[in-house]
Design a protein around this motif. Structure first.
Motif, PDB file in Angstrom:
ATOM      1  N   VAL A 116      38.975  39.191  46.834  1.00 39.63           N
ATOM      2  CA  VAL A 116      38.951  38.460  45.577  1.00 39.63           C
ATOM      3  C   VAL A 116      38.100  37.205  45.742  1.00 39.63           C
ATOM      4  N   CYS A 117      37.389  36.851  44.671  1.00 38.75           N
ATOM      5  CA  CYS A 117      36.676  35.590  44.563  1.00 38.75           C
ATOM      6  C   CYS A 117      35.633  35.421  45.663  1.00 38.75           C
ATOM      7  N   ASP A 158      39.624  40.925  35.330  1.00 35.91           N
ATOM      8  CA  ASP A 158      39.440  42.344  35.639  1.00 35.91           C
ATOM      9  C   ASP A 158      39.233  42.585  37.134  1.00 35.91           C
ATOM     10  N   ALA A 159      39.171  43.859  37.487  1.00 35.31           N
ATOM     11  CA  ALA A 159      38.885  44.289  38.849  1.00 35.31           C
ATOM     12  C   ALA A 159      37.851  45.401  38.788  1.00 35.31           C
ATOM     13  N   TYR A 160      37.124  45.578  39.877  1.00 36.14           N
ATOM     14  CA  TYR A 160      36.148  46.666  39.962  1.00 36.14           C
ATOM     15  C   TYR A 160      36.479  47.506  41.186  1.00 36.14           C
ATOM     16  N   VAL A 161      36.496  48.827  41.002  1.00 38.67           N
ATOM     17  CA  VAL A 161      36.826  49.756  42.079  1.00 38.67           C
ATOM     18  C   VAL A 161      35.599  50.608  42.390  1.00 38.67           C
ATOM     19  N   THR A 167      37.596  44.859  44.117  1.00 42.21           N
ATOM     20  CA  THR A 167      37.214  43.447  44.086  1.00 42.21           C
ATOM     21  C   THR A 167      37.528  42.853  42.725  1.00 42.21           C
ATOM     22  N   SER A 168      37.697  41.537  42.710  1.00 39.35           N
ATOM     23  CA  SER A 168      37.957  40.819  41.463  1.00 39.35           C
ATOM     24  C   SER A 168      37.304  39.443  41.560  1.00 39.35           C
ATOM     25  N   PRO A 175      46.711  40.789  38.439  1.00 42.55           N
ATOM     26  CA  PRO A 175      47.369  42.005  37.970  1.00 42.55           C
ATOM     27  C   PRO A 175      46.468  43.234  38.067  1.00 42.55           C
ATOM     28  N   ALA A 176      45.180  43.059  37.783  1.00 42.28           N
ATOM     29  CA  ALA A 176      44.253  44.189  37.806  1.00 42.28           C
ATOM     30  C   ALA A 176      43.938  44.635  39.232  1.00 42.28           C
ATOM     31  N   TRP A 177      43.565  43.700  40.107  1.00 39.96           N
ATOM     32  CA  TRP A 177      43.144  44.159  41.436  1.00 39.96           C
ATOM     33  C   TRP A 177      44.317  44.603  42.287  1.00 39.96           C
ATOM     34  N   ILE A 178      45.456  43.961  42.157  1.00 34.03           N
ATOM     35  CA  ILE A 178      46.614  44.402  42.941  1.00 34.03           C
ATOM     36  C   ILE A 178      47.042  45.791  42.473  1.00 34.03           C
ATOM     37  N   ARG A 179      47.043  46.035  41.168  1.00 33.77           N
ATOM     38  CA  ARG A 179      47.372  47.371  40.640  1.00 33.77           C
ATOM     39  C   ARG A 179      46.418  48.422  41.212  1.00 33.77           C
TER      40      ARG A 179
END
Length: 191
Positions: A116-117, A158-161, A167-168, A175-179
């Motif tokens: 992240v970040c 958001d997150a990107y897979v 990554t976020s 919430p998005a990246w942990i999910r």
């Protein structure tokens, strides 16, 4: 119990350290939070980064976070996944060659990785983003591109897979990246 390796360090972002560790432990993982040069039971100082209308984030003192494992005792084969906090810590953590070798192991073995970040700075230094699509804090975007990655400019929530990589851009995306990280770990949560 399945184990997650969590990389953090002095002046890592507070939420990006505390929240992921707590969430991963909540769903049943044993999380080994580590920092090069520090042992189990020692603490790191975190920093709180906030978005208050300035051109960049502001920084305030965070908490002292106790490490749950010693960096020198890591056996990469013990872990099913890797998570990396952001903040200022990645600036110096990426200078540690053993840490970069550890990160490469997770990519070489296709184990789940989340960052992240500014944590993405560790990925660029490890040379593992070439040909990958990923996001980061926008100021890290040029590093992703220089390292051969395809930077995705997405909202901070958001997150990107991309395969085994999640990554976020920042802590609002927890919430998005942990999910998504839990999904690629194969974690099943039923309501």
């Amino acid at each position: 119990m399945k184990k997650i390796l969590f990389l953090t360090g002095d002046f890592a972002e507070d939420y990006e350290t505390m929240v992921p560790v707590q969430m991963l432990e909540m769903v049943g993982y044993e999380v080994h939070s580590v920092c090069p040069g520090k042992k189990k039971g020692e603490t790191i100082k975190t920093a709180i980064h906030d978005f208050e209308g300035d051109l960049t984030y502001t920084e305030k003192p965070g908490h002292n976070f106790m490490l749950s494992y010693s960096f020198d005792q890591i056996d990469v084969d013990d872990y099913v996944g890797l998570a990396i906090a952001g903040g200022r810590a990645p600036e110096y953590l990426r200078l540690n060659q053993k840490l970069l070798e550890i990160v490469r192991h997770f990519f070489d073995t296709n184990k789940p990785v989340a960052a992240v970040c500014h944590g993405i700075q560790i990925l660029t230094a490890a040379g593992v983003v070439k040909g990958r699509k990923l996001t980061a804090y926008p100021a890290v975007g040029p590093e992703v591109t220089i390292a051969g990655g395809d930077y995705q400019n997405i909202p901070a929530t958001d997150a990107y897979v991309d395969g085994n990589l999640v990554t976020s851009p920042a802590w609002p995306g927890h919430p998005a990246w942990i999910r998504e990280f839990l999904k690629i770990l194969g974690t099943k949560i039923t309501l």
